[in-house]
Structure formats: C-alpha cells, structure tokens
Design a protein around this motif. Sequence first.
Motif, PDB file in Angstrom:
ATOM      1  N   LEU A 170     -10.472   0.316   2.076  1.00 57.33           N
ATOM      2  CA  LEU A 170      -9.415   1.227   1.652  1.00 57.33           C
ATOM      3  C   LEU A 170     -10.053   2.383   0.897  1.00 57.33           C
ATOM      4  O   LEU A 170     -10.830   2.159  -0.037  1.00 57.33           O
ATOM      5  N   ILE A 171      -9.742   3.597   1.319  1.00 60.82           N
ATOM      6  CA  ILE A 171     -10.273   4.789   0.661  1.00 60.82           C
ATOM      7  C   ILE A 171      -9.129   5.470  -0.077  1.00 60.82           C
ATOM      8  O   ILE A 171      -8.144   5.894   0.528  1.00 60.82           O
ATOM      9  N   LEU A 172      -9.254   5.567  -1.411  1.00 59.10           N
ATOM     10  CA  LEU A 172      -8.201   6.135  -2.238  1.00 59.10           C
ATOM     11  C   LEU A 172      -8.558   7.568  -2.629  1.00 59.10           C
ATOM     12  O   LEU A 172      -9.663   7.839  -3.121  1.00 59.10           O
ATOM     13  N   LYS A 173      -7.608   8.478  -2.393  1.00 58.62           N
ATOM     14  CA  LYS A 173      -7.789   9.889  -2.758  1.00 58.62           C
ATOM     15  C   LYS A 173      -6.548  10.367  -3.480  1.00 58.62           C
ATOM     16  O   LYS A 173      -5.437   9.992  -3.129  1.00 58.62           O
ATOM     17  N   GLY A 174      -6.744  11.223  -4.466  1.00 61.68           N
ATOM     18  CA  GLY A 174      -5.611  11.773  -5.186  1.00 61.68           C
ATOM     19  C   GLY A 174      -4.934  12.864  -4.384  1.00 61.68           C
ATOM     20  O   GLY A 174      -5.585  13.635  -3.665  1.00 61.68           O
ATOM     21  N   LYS A 175      -3.615  12.926  -4.469  1.00 65.76           N
ATOM     22  CA  LYS A 175      -2.877  13.988  -3.783  1.00 65.76           C
ATOM     23  C   LYS A 175      -2.954  15.268  -4.579  1.00 65.76           C
ATOM     24  O   LYS A 175      -2.915  15.243  -5.789  1.00 65.76           O
ATOM     25  N   LEU A 199       0.823  -1.210   0.000  1.00 63.99           N
ATOM     26  CA  LEU A 199       0.000   0.000   0.000  1.00 63.99           C
ATOM     27  C   LEU A 199       0.858   1.262   0.000  1.00 63.99           C
ATOM     28  O   LEU A 199       0.545   2.242  -0.680  1.00 63.99           O
ATOM     29  N   LYS A 200       1.960   1.239   0.754  1.00 64.90           N
ATOM     30  CA  LYS A 200       2.839   2.411   0.778  1.00 64.90           C
ATOM     31  C   LYS A 200       3.484   2.633  -0.578  1.00 64.90           C
ATOM     32  O   LYS A 200       3.607   3.774  -1.046  1.00 64.90           O
ATOM     33  N   LEU A 210      -1.116   8.840  -4.342  1.00 68.57           N
ATOM     34  CA  LEU A 210      -2.413   8.655  -3.705  1.00 68.57           C
ATOM     35  C   LEU A 210      -2.291   8.798  -2.191  1.00 68.57           C
ATOM     36  O   LEU A 210      -1.244   8.515  -1.612  1.00 68.57           O
ATOM     37  N   ASP A 211      -3.365   9.214  -1.576  1.00 65.67           N
ATOM     38  CA  ASP A 211      -3.541   9.060  -0.135  1.00 65.67           C
ATOM     39  C   ASP A 211      -4.437   7.844   0.061  1.00 65.67           C
ATOM     40  O   ASP A 211      -5.554   7.794  -0.473  1.00 65.67           O
ATOM     41  N   ILE A 212      -3.957   6.845   0.806  1.00 73.13           N
ATOM     42  CA  ILE A 212      -4.728   5.623   1.031  1.00 73.13           C
ATOM     43  C   ILE A 212      -5.071   5.532   2.508  1.00 73.13           C
ATOM     44  O   ILE A 212      -4.183   5.354   3.351  1.00 73.13           O
TER      45      ILE A 212
END
Length: 341
Positions: free
Chosen positions: A336-341, A318-319, A327-329
């Motif tokens: 798991l919630i995925l967000k764009g940086k 994941l890291k 991504l921010d995970i």
Amino acid sequence: MKFSEYKLKDFIQDESFKNWVNKTNPDDILQWEAWLGSNPHKRSLANEAAAIIRGINFKKNQVSRQMIDAGWLRVTQQIAYNQNMGNSTPEETRQPFFTRQMVAVWAGLLLATIIGVIYYKTTGKLQYKTGYGETTTIVLPDKSTVVLNSNSKLTLTDNWSISKDREVWLEGEAFFSVQKKPGQGNARFIVHTDDMEVKVLGTKFNVNNRKSRTKVVLNSGKVALSAQELAPGKSTLMQPGELAELRADNKEFVKKKVNPLIYSSWIHKKLLFDDTSIRDIATLLENNYGFQVEVNDSTLMDRRLTGEVYVEDVETLLKALSKSFQLDIAHQGNTLILKGK
C-alpha cells in the motif's frame, strides 16, 4: 441525475441516500427501499456506498459498548458452540473475513458471523489459527470465549481438568471472556505470550502479542501479570480500564488508563480511533492484513484521527481511511502506497 445513473460517489454524496443509510428520515427510507427493490442490480453498489458512509460517520458521542459487549459475547458464544458441537473433522471450512453473511441484530447493531479458523491437533494440544483478514470465535472446554483476531494463533492442552490451571498460549491478538472454574476449586486461567503470563479468575480482557511485545487491556475483573523469564520476581495487578505492557529497557511493567472499548472494538467489526496516528494504523494494516505500507511523505505518519470506522472488508476500510485522512492509497500487489492529497 436519475438514481439509475448513479455511480459510487453519487450515492455517497446524496443526502437522501445518507438518510436511508442512517435511518434518519422516514420518507427517504421508503423511497430508497422502493427504488432498490425495483433495481436489485444496484443493490451491491448501494451496499458498498452505505458501508463507506458508515465508515466515515464519526460521532463525538459514541454508543455505549458495555451493553454491546454482553450481547456480542452471548451471540458469538452460541454460534461457536454450535460450530464446535457439529465439527467432526480436524479442519474447519475456511472463509474470508469479508464474507457478507449476517447472523444477528442486537441493540440495533448489525453483527456478522466471522468464521475463518484452521483447527488442528498436535500431541496433547489443540491449535486454532487465523490468516490475514480473518477472525474466529472459539468456545473453550470450560465455556470461556475467545475471539481470535487476524494473523493469530491460540494453543491449549486437550486435557483440562478442575484441579489444574487452565492454560492457553497466544501469538497475535485475542479478546477473552473467562468463566469461573466450574466445580470445586478455583484453578487459574493463564494466557502465555512470548514475554509474559496473564493470570485470570473470571474477567474480560484483550491481549495483543505482536513482534515480541505484549499489551494487555482489562475490560472487567482483575488480572495479574508476570514475566518470570524476562523479569524474575516482577509482577503487577491490573484494574479495569488499564493498559499494561512490559518495558524491555528496565524490565518494569508500565500501566496507563485507557478506554478499553477502543482496544476490543475489532470484535464488533469496527475500529475506534482516539487521536490515533497513521503510523499506528499502518502497523495495524501490516499485522492484521499482511500489507507492506509505504509513505511518500514522513510527515503524514503523524496525522491523527478520532472517530469510528466500520470494517466490512479491507477495501471498505481503505476507502474510509482514504477519505478520513485525506489520502490517496495505491494498492500494488501486497504493498500500500500512501500519499497526501
């Protein structure tokens, strides 16, 4: 900043530490070996940073995997054979995929023992089953080798004979290295999934059977595919370097040329990506690790990655994915919630 004050990000960003991880500078190697020897309490953090650096160290020229396949299979076959010979109980000890127990170094690559299978007998059948994040290597009665991926099950009869076909039933994913039938006769080796049969005579291939959809990737040899229930009379013969699957709409086998090493890289604790989308990686995280993946921006699903990720454990994966895809995970329970940086 002194090394003793280093946190995870400091190790990752330090060029001399990277040289130690990648074994590229003798002076840095000696320096870090000496320092870690004097500071063993930092070894765990350094190893975590090293795993992340390996995971994001993408190269245009990949190491040849044909030779690694051969070495890996020799190592894992011997390990699994020894385990099977010494196993007198119906259930083997379960160990997580991310146990850090090293077992062999071959061609300069560090391989790990991966054991985590439930083995049990039913009437006339043997079954092997892995949980999320677990893999195992199985030596079949004919000395063929099966590496069973996470969240998968392999079933076979317990009375194989020279005169009969060797049959196994797969749910999930596995890599097969099939031996020619010993003794007289050439009884076929058949892998059954819920939608097709893979018929083999001495070969190496990967079968992925997820969500009632089977993909077969052939590394070497030849296999014949058929699906008598879904597509009576339809079959196809595969050549090395091909991926084949049965299309549900017109009941036809569809083949395309691929790099087969990408599809079997998981047996080496690595994942190879070739223009792979986050959508496909999210599916992998769901199938192999049991996560539910949520994405706050649908455009992220089409981001793509080409490279290699070292999979020491799911947190390292994941890291590495977070850094590689920017991504921010967030990890909330099983989601798991995925967000764009």
